[in-house]
Design a protein around this motif. Structure first.
Motif, short mmCIF file in Angstrom:
data_model
loop_
_atom_site.label_atom_id
_atom_site.label_comp_id
_atom_site.label_asym_id
_atom_site.label_seq_id
_atom_site.Cartn_x
_atom_site.Cartn_y
_atom_site.Cartn_z
N ARG A 1 0.85 -1.18 0.00
CA ARG A 1 0.00 0.00 0.00
C ARG A 1 0.89 1.23 0.00
O ARG A 1 1.78 1.35 0.81
CB ARG A 1 -0.80 -0.04 1.29
CG ARG A 1 -1.89 0.98 1.35
CD ARG A 1 -2.48 0.98 2.74
NE ARG A 1 -3.65 1.81 2.77
CZ ARG A 1 -4.86 1.35 2.49
NH1 ARG A 1 -5.03 0.10 2.18
NH2 ARG A 1 -5.88 2.16 2.53
N PRO A 2 0.68 2.11 -0.93
CA PRO A 2 1.46 3.34 -0.91
C PRO A 2 1.23 4.05 0.42
O PRO A 2 0.11 4.11 0.90
CB PRO A 2 0.88 4.15 -2.05
CG PRO A 2 0.18 3.16 -2.92
CD PRO A 2 -0.24 2.04 -2.03
N THR B 1 0.63 6.73 1.75
CA THR B 1 0.19 8.12 1.73
C THR B 1 -0.88 8.47 2.71
O THR B 1 -0.98 9.60 3.10
CB THR B 1 -0.48 8.48 0.41
OG1 THR B 1 -0.37 7.39 -0.43
CG2 THR B 1 0.05 9.74 -0.11
N THR B 2 -1.71 7.55 2.98
CA THR B 2 -3.03 7.91 3.46
C THR B 2 -3.06 9.08 4.43
O THR B 2 -3.74 10.04 4.20
CB THR B 2 -3.70 6.71 4.10
OG1 THR B 2 -3.16 5.58 3.45
CG2 THR B 2 -5.15 6.78 3.94
N LEU C 1 5.79 17.81 -6.10
CA LEU C 1 4.37 17.50 -6.28
C LEU C 1 4.17 16.30 -7.21
O LEU C 1 3.25 15.51 -7.02
CB LEU C 1 3.66 18.74 -6.85
CG LEU C 1 2.15 18.78 -6.75
CD1 LEU C 1 1.68 18.63 -5.31
CD2 LEU C 1 1.63 20.11 -7.33
N GLN D 1 4.34 13.33 -5.11
CA GLN D 1 3.22 13.28 -4.16
C GLN D 1 1.91 12.87 -4.84
O GLN D 1 1.15 12.06 -4.31
CB GLN D 1 3.00 14.65 -3.52
CG GLN D 1 4.04 15.04 -2.49
CD GLN D 1 3.83 16.47 -2.02
OE1 GLN D 1 2.70 16.93 -1.89
NE2 GLN D 1 4.92 17.19 -1.80
N THR E 1 1.77 9.27 -5.57
CA THR E 1 1.59 8.49 -4.35
C THR E 1 0.14 8.55 -3.87
O THR E 1 -0.46 7.55 -3.48
CB THR E 1 2.52 9.02 -3.24
OG1 THR E 1 3.85 9.06 -3.76
CG2 THR E 1 2.48 8.12 -2.02
N ILE E 2 -0.43 9.77 -3.91
CA ILE E 2 -1.82 9.94 -3.46
C ILE E 2 -2.77 9.17 -4.39
O ILE E 2 -3.66 8.45 -3.92
CB ILE E 2 -2.19 11.43 -3.42
CG1 ILE E 2 -1.34 12.16 -2.36
CG2 ILE E 2 -3.68 11.60 -3.11
CD1 ILE E 2 -1.37 13.67 -2.49
N GLY F 1 -2.11 6.63 -6.18
CA GLY F 1 -1.91 5.21 -5.92
C GLY F 1 -2.63 4.76 -4.66
O GLY F 1 -3.25 3.70 -4.62
N SER F 2 -2.55 5.60 -3.64
CA SER F 2 -3.24 5.29 -2.39
C SER F 2 -4.76 5.26 -2.59
O SER F 2 -5.46 4.38 -2.07
CB SER F 2 -2.86 6.35 -1.35
OG SER F 2 -3.50 6.08 -0.13
N THR G 1 -5.59 2.05 -4.37
CA THR G 1 -5.51 0.92 -3.45
C THR G 1 -6.74 0.87 -2.55
O THR G 1 -7.30 -0.19 -2.28
CB THR G 1 -4.25 1.05 -2.58
OG1 THR G 1 -3.11 1.12 -3.44
CG2 THR G 1 -4.10 -0.14 -1.65
N PHE G 2 -7.18 2.07 -2.11
CA PHE G 2 -8.36 2.16 -1.23
C PHE G 2 -9.60 1.53 -1.86
O PHE G 2 -10.43 0.94 -1.17
CB PHE G 2 -8.63 3.63 -0.91
CG PHE G 2 -9.86 3.85 -0.08
CD1 PHE G 2 -9.83 3.72 1.30
CD2 PHE G 2 -11.07 4.16 -0.68
CE1 PHE G 2 -10.97 3.90 2.06
CE2 PHE G 2 -12.22 4.35 0.06
CZ PHE G 2 -12.17 4.21 1.44
N ARG H 1 -3.80 18.58 -4.11
CA ARG H 1 -4.06 17.20 -3.69
C ARG H 1 -5.28 16.61 -4.40
O ARG H 1 -5.33 15.41 -4.69
CB ARG H 1 -4.31 17.23 -2.18
CG ARG H 1 -3.86 16.01 -1.49
CD ARG H 1 -3.83 16.17 0.02
NE ARG H 1 -3.43 14.89 0.53
CZ ARG H 1 -4.27 13.88 0.68
NH1 ARG H 1 -5.54 14.03 0.39
NH2 ARG H 1 -3.83 12.72 1.09
N ARG H 2 -6.25 17.48 -4.65
CA ARG H 2 -7.47 17.00 -5.30
C ARG H 2 -7.21 16.52 -6.72
O ARG H 2 -7.99 15.74 -7.27
CB ARG H 2 -8.54 18.10 -5.32
CG ARG H 2 -9.13 18.37 -3.94
CD ARG H 2 -10.24 19.41 -4.02
NE ARG H 2 -11.33 18.99 -4.90
CZ ARG H 2 -12.21 19.83 -5.44
NH1 ARG H 2 -12.13 21.13 -5.21
NH2 ARG H 2 -13.18 19.37 -6.22
N ASP I 1 -9.59 10.75 2.97
CA ASP I 1 -8.51 9.94 3.55
C ASP I 1 -7.96 10.56 4.84
O ASP I 1 -6.94 10.12 5.35
CB ASP I 1 -7.39 9.74 2.53
CG ASP I 1 -6.82 11.05 2.01
OD1 ASP I 1 -7.14 12.11 2.58
OD2 ASP I 1 -6.06 11.02 1.02
#
Lengths: 204, 441
Positions: free
Chosen positions: A27-28, A30-31, B63, B66, B69-70, B72-73, B76-77, B155-156, B198
């Motif tokens: 899992r990256p 980041t959360t 950025l 970042q 990564t975001i 990707g997260s 994954t979620f 981030r959005r 998140d």
């Protein structure tokens, strides 16, 4: 539309049983990792907590066009005062004692009826005092339900006192639900203390 | 046995899409799809999300990394994707390097790859995402889409990229570009905050030093209805967290004013008022302030929740001795009891309409789900601690809820079947009463 989407379909059918999670990658991280920049352009909004326009009567809504404007209370509320006094102006007195309730109940227990009788007597002897009844619950159950439950507990005491001859127009009730416990341990003794009606007064 | 059979059919839609800036493709309609998700239990799609490539401006803040990564997260979620570990940044304007990179990812098991192009333009940031099918030798471009936002909301961009990828593969956008509102603070001093779904970027919604409860997002994601003691009594208000605009009072009658629930069209709010003697359910029409009473019973009626069709309302009543779950038509007629016995509160109707989740107390509290016809009550959580106060993600696939499993109340999320439970908030204080926003406009 400008785009031509030639839908050439390719079926990669991944038929699966239960838990076979293939290639479950890490899992990256980041959360909630801190790296993220402050989001959204809403930062300034918290500065917008300007004082609200003062509502005229306490039961009516403020604000301009398109806002909801509840009308004055109607019907069964006639037994209660037409306005809501400032709760902060009420104080506890030693002569008025709390009553307590069983879990998820709002009927007056036999032993507590005697307390209410004494409270009624004091109120009749002190006719220049207004009464605030706070209804409380323990922390079990859930928030909104407990708000309703606390309301019913306060209402039960109010009905009892009115039946004993205390003028309904002297009484205001409020429910705090589970929000103002007397003690916060997770024991039945503590919960039992929190399931209560508390009585406060102020001179007319 | 709650395991549901699952069939994921993956159909890559291939479009001939112009490169930057791409025209806005019509969203999934008809045949251009997908990954057809019909249940839980999964095999995941492996996707590569290398660092976004900076094509304009100077990325001093990192950025590009970042955002990858975001995104990707976020993927994954969803529990639909597995993110394949990245191998560095793909250079800009280098088709050969891009092809090689995708070939490497494909060799590592990736079925798809997303390439983000990032342009930093002062106080604006824009991203183009290009989604590739890596199961074909020609690494076909599946979709491209461009997003632009103020730099403060960068981030959005990652959330929007992730949501678009989910849309391309499932036919319904993801839920990463959403907010959670919730209550923070100790007893006697509770304020409402909101954060990204998140948990990142928490901001205050209320700061009145009073007790604020039960935030609920409006269907347009622009406002929150909530209960507050800010004027001494429990009244209902509406806050506009993205605007400089004071709270609006929704209901301030004698007695309790609580438990707001927006109708799906956003025009009315169901609520609990005790102005007529005991807690009953009413519906307020926002535009004209008219109040319609739905329930008439000597017991407690509270916690209304609308069906997504707007035709029915589920609610809690203790009319049969202890709180249980009931459903009525929106006019207040045709009341049906869904649960019997027990202690059940906090019903929340799924946005898909097929499930009502609720809290059941058996010593401690856990989350259950039931069909709207009262069939198939099923347990979603089994401790530890209390698990309650659920709220649906707008796609009906995820739930957020509060749990005290680690000693303090915090917000967690899980899939609708109760699996994949993970914390969202990790603050030192208490966080309760989550409300998951609709997708942001």
């Amino acid at each position: 539309m400008a785009t031509s989407r030639r839908a050439q379909m390719m079926l990669v059918s991944l038929m699966v049983v239960g838990v076979a999670m293939v290639g479950c990658a890490k899992r990256p991280a980041t959360t909630t990792a801190a790296a993220a920049p402050a989001p959204s352009g809403v930062t300034e909004t918290t500065a917008s907590r300007a004082p609200e326009p003062t509502p005229a009567p306490s039961t009516a809504a403020p604000s301009g066009a398109g806002t909801a404007q509840p009308s004055a209370p109607a019907g069964g509320a006639a037994t209660a005062p037409a306005t809501r006094p400032d709760v902060k102006t009420f104080t506890s007195v030693k002569d008025l004692n709390d009553i307590h309730f069983d879990f998820d109940k709002y009927d007056i227990r036999a032993g507590d009826a005697k307390i209410l009788d004494a409270n009624a007597q004091w109120l009749k002897s002190n006719p220049n005092h207004l009464l605030l009844i706070e209804g409380h619950t323990d922390e079990r159950g859930t928030n909104e339900y407990n708000l309703a439950l606390g309301e019913r507990r306060a209402k039960s005491a109010m009905n009892y006192l009115v039946a004993q001859g205390v003028q309904a127009s002297r009484i205001t009730i409020i429910s705090y639900g589970e929000e103002r416990p007397l003690c916060t341990e997770q024991t039945e003794a503590c919960w039992a203390r929190n399931r209560r009606d508390h009585f406060l007064v102020k001179p007319r | 046995m709650r395991r549901i059979l699952l069939c994921i059919a993956l159909v890559f839609a291939v479009g001939l899409l112009a490169p930057w800036p791409p025209p806005q493709a019509p969203r999934a309609q008809g045949t251009d799809v997908y990954l057809n998700v019909t249940g839980g239990g999964t095999r995941k799609l492996n996707i590569a999300v290398p660092d976004f490539t900076v094509v304009a401006g100077n990325d001093t803040a990192g950025l590009g990394k970042q955002l990858a990564t975001i995104a990707g997260s976020d993927l994954t979620f969803t529990n639909l994707f597995s993110v394949v570990a990245a191998t560095g940044t793909i250079p800009a304007n280098n088709p050969t390097a891009l092809r090689q990179s995708w070939a490497d990812f494909a060799a590592a098991g990736a079925h798809a790859g997303v390439h983000g192009l990032l342009a930093l333009r002062g106080d604006r940031v824009e991203t183009e995402m290009r989604l590739y099918d890596l199961t074909t030798s020609d690494q076909r471009l599946i979709a491209t889409r461009k997003f632009e936002l103020p730099a403060a909301q960068a981030r959005r961009l990652a959330h929007k990229v992730a949501d678009e990828i989910v849309l391309q593969f499932t036919g319904e956008a993801g839920v990463a570009d959403t907010k959670l509102a919730y209550v923070v603070g100790p007893l006697g001093s509770k304020e409402i905050q909101m954060a990204d779904y998140d948990g990142n970027g928490a901001l205050s919604v209320t700061r009145n030093g009073s007790i604020n409860l039960s935030p609920v997002w409006s269907p347009d994601a622009r406002s929150l209805a909530f209960t507050s003691f800010m004027k001494g009594y429990p009244d209902l208000y509406r806050a506009f967290p993205f605007e400089r605009r004071p709270e609006q009072t929704l209901a301030a009658f004698i007695g309790i004013n609580s438990s707001p629930s927006w109708s799906p069209d956003g025009r009315t709010v169901a609520m609990t008022l005790s102005k007529d003697g005991n807690p009953e359910i009413y519906v307020l029409t926002i535009a004209n302030g008219t109040m319609r009473r739905l329930t008439r019973h000597a017991g407690i009626d509270t916690e209304p929740t609308w069906s997504p069709t707007g035709q029915q309302i589920a609610f809690i009543s203790d009319r049969n001795g202890s709180p249980g779950l009931y459903v009525m038509d929106t006019e207040g007629s045709n009341i049906r009891q869904l649960t019997s016995g027990g202690f059940h509160t906090q019903p929340r109707w799924s946005p898909k309409g097929d499930t009502i989740v609720y809290t059941s107390r058996q010593g401690t509290h856990d989350l259950w789900a039931i069909n709207p016809d009262g069939s198939n009550p099923r347990r979603l959580t089994t401790g530890p601690g209390d698990n309650q106060g659920a709220t649906w993600a707008p796609n009906g696939r995820h739930l957020a809820f509060q749990s005290n499993r680690n000693g303090r109340w915090q917000i967690y999320t899980m899939l609708a079947d109760g699996s994949e439970q993970n914390p969202v908030t990790r603050g030192g204080g208490e966080a309760t009463s989550p409300s998951w926003s609709p997708r942001l406009p």
